[in-house]
Design a protein around this motif. Structure first.
Motif, mmCIF file in Angstrom:
data_model
loop_
_atom_site.group_PDB
_atom_site.id
_atom_site.type_symbol
_atom_site.label_atom_id
_atom_site.label_comp_id
_atom_site.label_asym_id
_atom_site.label_seq_id
_atom_site.Cartn_x
_atom_site.Cartn_y
_atom_site.Cartn_z
ATOM 1 N N PHE A 104 -54.687 54.972 -16.355
ATOM 2 C CA PHE A 104 -54.412 55.393 -14.983
ATOM 3 C C PHE A 104 -53.020 55.989 -14.811
ATOM 4 N N SER A 105 -52.136 55.785 -15.793
ATOM 5 C CA SER A 105 -50.800 56.378 -15.695
ATOM 6 C C SER A 105 -50.694 57.678 -16.481
ATOM 7 N N THR A 106 -51.828 58.205 -16.953
ATOM 8 C CA THR A 106 -51.822 59.461 -17.698
ATOM 9 C C THR A 106 -51.326 60.599 -16.814
ATOM 10 N N ARG A 107 -50.351 61.328 -17.300
ATOM 11 C CA ARG A 107 -49.799 62.457 -16.536
ATOM 12 C C ARG A 107 -50.542 63.750 -16.839
ATOM 13 N N ALA A 108 -51.010 63.909 -18.100
ATOM 14 C CA ALA A 108 -51.714 65.129 -18.486
ATOM 15 C C ALA A 108 -52.445 64.864 -19.790
ATOM 16 N N PHE A 109 -53.504 65.651 -20.055
ATOM 17 C CA PHE A 109 -54.159 65.566 -21.354
ATOM 18 C C PHE A 109 -54.721 66.937 -21.734
ATOM 19 N N LYS A 110 -54.843 67.124 -23.049
ATOM 20 C CA LYS A 110 -55.365 68.383 -23.591
ATOM 21 C C LYS A 110 -56.875 68.262 -23.715
ATOM 22 N N PHE A 111 -57.599 69.197 -23.108
ATOM 23 C CA PHE A 111 -59.049 69.233 -23.184
ATOM 24 C C PHE A 111 -59.429 70.584 -23.782
ATOM 25 N N GLY A 112 -59.682 70.581 -25.091
ATOM 26 C CA GLY A 112 -59.870 71.853 -25.767
ATOM 27 C C GLY A 112 -58.580 72.657 -25.693
ATOM 28 N N SER A 113 -58.646 73.853 -25.131
ATOM 29 C CA SER A 113 -57.463 74.699 -24.989
ATOM 30 C C SER A 113 -56.767 74.505 -23.648
ATOM 31 N N ARG A 114 -57.330 73.673 -22.771
ATOM 32 C CA ARG A 114 -56.759 73.469 -21.438
ATOM 33 C C ARG A 114 -55.819 72.274 -21.411
ATOM 34 N N THR A 115 -54.788 72.374 -20.590
ATOM 35 C CA THR A 115 -53.927 71.234 -20.284
ATOM 36 C C THR A 115 -54.226 70.820 -18.847
ATOM 37 N N ILE A 116 -54.753 69.618 -18.672
ATOM 38 C CA ILE A 116 -55.156 69.128 -17.354
ATOM 39 C C ILE A 116 -54.130 68.113 -16.877
ATOM 40 N N ARG A 117 -53.560 68.362 -15.716
ATOM 41 C CA ARG A 117 -52.517 67.495 -15.168
ATOM 42 C C ARG A 117 -53.068 66.633 -14.044
ATOM 43 N N SER A 118 -52.428 65.495 -13.842
ATOM 44 C CA SER A 118 -52.930 64.498 -12.901
ATOM 45 C C SER A 118 -52.765 64.931 -11.450
ATOM 46 N N HIS A 119 -53.744 64.551 -10.622
ATOM 47 C CA HIS A 119 -53.660 64.757 -9.177
ATOM 48 C C HIS A 119 -52.705 63.759 -8.511
ATOM 49 N N ASN A 120 -52.425 62.650 -9.191
ATOM 50 C CA ASN A 120 -51.650 61.574 -8.564
ATOM 51 C C ASN A 120 -50.159 61.884 -8.670
ATOM 52 N N ARG A 121 -49.587 62.384 -7.586
ATOM 53 C CA ARG A 121 -48.191 62.833 -7.595
ATOM 54 C C ARG A 121 -47.185 61.693 -7.571
ATOM 55 N N LEU A 122 -47.606 60.491 -7.252
ATOM 56 C CA LEU A 122 -46.665 59.376 -7.181
ATOM 57 C C LEU A 122 -46.353 58.812 -8.558
ATOM 58 N N VAL A 123 -47.279 58.982 -9.515
ATOM 59 C CA VAL A 123 -47.021 58.506 -10.875
ATOM 60 C C VAL A 123 -45.924 59.373 -11.489
ATOM 61 N N GLY A 124 -44.839 58.733 -11.866
ATOM 62 C CA GLY A 124 -43.711 59.458 -12.439
ATOM 63 C C GLY A 124 -42.679 59.898 -11.433
ATOM 64 N N SER A 125 -43.003 59.830 -10.138
ATOM 65 C CA SER A 125 -42.023 60.240 -9.128
ATOM 66 C C SER A 125 -41.558 59.077 -8.256
ATOM 67 N N VAL A 126 -42.316 57.979 -8.233
ATOM 68 C CA VAL A 126 -41.930 56.785 -7.483
ATOM 69 C C VAL A 126 -41.795 55.632 -8.468
ATOM 70 N N ARG A 127 -40.642 55.013 -8.490
ATOM 71 C CA ARG A 127 -40.357 53.950 -9.462
ATOM 72 C C ARG A 127 -41.395 52.834 -9.363
ATOM 73 N N GLY A 128 -41.968 52.498 -10.521
ATOM 74 C CA GLY A 128 -42.885 51.379 -10.593
ATOM 75 C C GLY A 128 -44.346 51.721 -10.387
ATOM 76 N N VAL A 129 -44.660 52.930 -9.907
ATOM 77 C CA VAL A 129 -46.064 53.289 -9.671
ATOM 78 C C VAL A 129 -46.733 53.600 -11.011
ATOM 79 N N ASP A 130 -47.827 52.902 -11.326
ATOM 80 C CA ASP A 130 -48.513 53.086 -12.609
ATOM 81 C C ASP A 130 -49.975 53.522 -12.426
ATOM 82 N N GLY A 131 -50.382 54.067 -11.363
ATOM 83 C CA GLY A 131 -51.748 54.503 -11.024
ATOM 84 C C GLY A 131 -51.965 54.133 -9.553
#
Length: 523
Positions: free
Chosen positions: A214-241
């Motif tokens: 749930f704390s995944t920020r992005a992953f590679k799917f074939g040739s695509r890089t898919i980034r997370s919709h959850n903007r609070l992960v990585g921008s608000v301290r302590g948020v892990d999903g």
């Protein structure tokens, strides 16, 4: 010489003063931007709390104490928060050994045809279970959710939705009903903010070795890089999903888990007016109620610690349809490998009996008696429910599987979770063509297209139906009729103004051609 020295001295002083002034100017600019951001967040949060669709709750995950609650038990549409239960069922199957992270997930024509957002896998193609998990937690992929649901439901998403509902009730989510695996609109698919908080805590407590996804920020799917919709992960301290969600009828939803300095909370915001307003409200709730959470109460293992996901997870390219048709895979009872995104931590394995037992077609669901829970948390007083046992099956890929008819009481398809796009929810001010009537509305023949928990949601549903039906509803009058059901106030979404039965039936036929369930009746 002294004159020259004086000139040099004044020049150095001037340069120093200039640099000092430039520094303070930059500092003031930075402070100004920071203050502006805080003020905007405050305004957005205040506006969100006044939103009539809004519901929210904050729970101390260690003690179960409710720190904040507003409309927390009101029925709401879950939208893509539905995928939290799809993932719960997926994690359970992994824990049982019924599937592995590398098990291929087949895509039927129905799964492939789901509305965006989606991975875009063609009918007959496959992805791995791990790719499906990552697609749900980042992109909120509707096609991947349906494909997982069909696989775990023995080939039927409807059957999987029954299992989801039974599991929800076993977890104590007594006001939640599921009708599909992805959260696309269905008037019978309902939940509450309190139930979603309970599910968020259960995901962390029961599956700590998979929760890190749930704390995944992005992953590679074939040739695509898919980034997370959850903007609070990585921008608000302590948020892990955990998960975002959006449909026009539901508004903007968000469940967030926070762990900071020994304190842990789970917050839920539902019915948000926009992505910025929803996120600002969650930031406000975290800032206000995290300091009030306990850092002593409850067991330290109540919310198990999971390793955060890497910044980028790479996965292989999806299997294309032609190759997939040659792969008839049987789900075997092999132990799942350790995920690259999560630590190998122990789980509780026992839980209560669920409220229902389903035996449909070739799928068997069985439950075992269990021991009492170890947790003192009153919100999650139930321990982990017993696993759902399903017969192993062989899935053969078929590229030309016909899409099933919509489930009863379903709404027309709307765009799925688009919280990373510039999308705004439907206006809260009724337009001239959709003003709600009072009492029971127009007399004569009417066409009903669904039921909603609020008048505004009913009018949103009617507006969506009108836009899809074209001329058939050009002169029809949309209105919402309130009625009581089991202690709750619900609203029937109807069109009136038809001269006779034939006109009403013809309008309903046009709606059905557009994929909208309806029925005609005399008012």
């Amino acid at each position: 010489m002294q004159a020259k020295s004086g000139i040099v001295s004044r020049s150095v002083s001037s340069v120093s003063s200039s640099r000092s002034g430039s520094f303070f100017a930059r500092l003031l600019a930075i402070l100004s931007v920071a203050v502006t951001i805080v003020m905007v967040d405050s305004v957005n949060a205040d506006a969100e709390a006044a939103n009539p669709k809004y519901a929210g709750i904050v729970v101390d995950a260690k003690t179960g104490n409710v720190l904040y609650s507003e409309n927390a038990d009101r029925l709401q549409y879950p939208a893509s928060l539905t995928k939290m239960m799809t993932l719960y069922m997926t994690f359970e199957a992994l824990e049982q050994g019924r599937i592995r992270l590398d098990t291929p997930v087949p895509f039927s024509a129905y799964a492939s045809a789901q509305a965006p957002t989606k991975l875009g896998v063609r009918a007959g193609g496959t992805i791995t279970v791990e790719q499906g998990i990552l697609g749900l937690v980042t992109l909120s992929a509707n096609d991947a959710a349906t494909a997982l649901g069909e696989m775990l439901g023995g080939g039927s998403e409807d059957r999987f939705a029954q299992l989801m509902t039974a599991k929800a009730h076993a977890l104590g989510m007594t006001r939640t009903t599921y009708r599909n695996a992805n959260g696309l609109p269905n008037t019978a698919q309902m939940t509450t903010a309190r139930d979603q908080a309970r599910l968020g805590i259960a995901l962390r407590q029961h599956f700590p070795q998979y929760y890190g996804y749930f704390s995944t920020r992005a992953f590679k799917f074939g040739s695509r890089t898919i980034r997370s919709h959850n903007r609070l992960v990585g921008s608000v301290r302590g948020v892990d999903g955990i998960k975002t969600g959006y449909t026009r009828a539901a508004g903007f939803n968000l469940v967030s888990s926070v762990q900071v300095d020994g304190k842990s909370i789970v917050g839920v915001v539902m019915g948000g007016a926009s992505t910025p307003a929803r996120d600002a409200q969650m930031r406000n709730l975290i800032a206000t109620y995290l300091p009030k959470a306990s850092n002593r109460g409850g067991s330290s293992a109540l919310i198990a610690q999971a390793a955060p996901a890497p910044a980028m997870i790479e996965t292989p390219a999806p299997v294309q349809p032609k190759k997939a048709q040659q792969m008839a895979k049987t789900i075997t009872a092999a132990q799942p490998p350790v995920s690259a995104a999560a630590a190998d931590l122990s789980l509780p394995h026992k839980g209560p009996l669920p409220d229902a037992r389903y035996q449909v077609a070739e799928t068997e669901v069985a439950y075992a008696e269990t021991a009492a829970p170890k947790s003192d948390n009153p919100l999650v007083a139930q321990p982990m429910p017993a696993p759902t046992k399903v017969k192993t099956m062989t899935f053969k890929q078929q590229a030309a599987v016909a899409a099933p008819k919509p489930t009863p009481a379903s709404m027309p398809s709307e765009q799925g979770d688009t919280s990373v796009d510039n999308v705004t929810t439907a206006s809260t001010t009724p337009s001239p063509t959709r003003a709600a009537s009072t009492s029971n509305g127009p007399t004569g023949w009417v066409v009903q297209v669904g039921v909603s928990p609020s008048r505004q949601m009913a009018m949103d549903l009617l507006e969506s139906a009108r836009s899809k039906a074209g001329k058939a509803l050009a002169s029809a009058k949309p209105f919402a009729v309130a009625y009581a059901a089991g202690g709750d106030q619900l609203y029937r979404a109807r069109f009136g103004g038809f001269d006779d039965q034939r006109d009403a039936v013809n309008a309903c036929k046009a709606l059905k051609k557009a994929g909208i369930k309806c029925w005609a009746a005399a008012q």
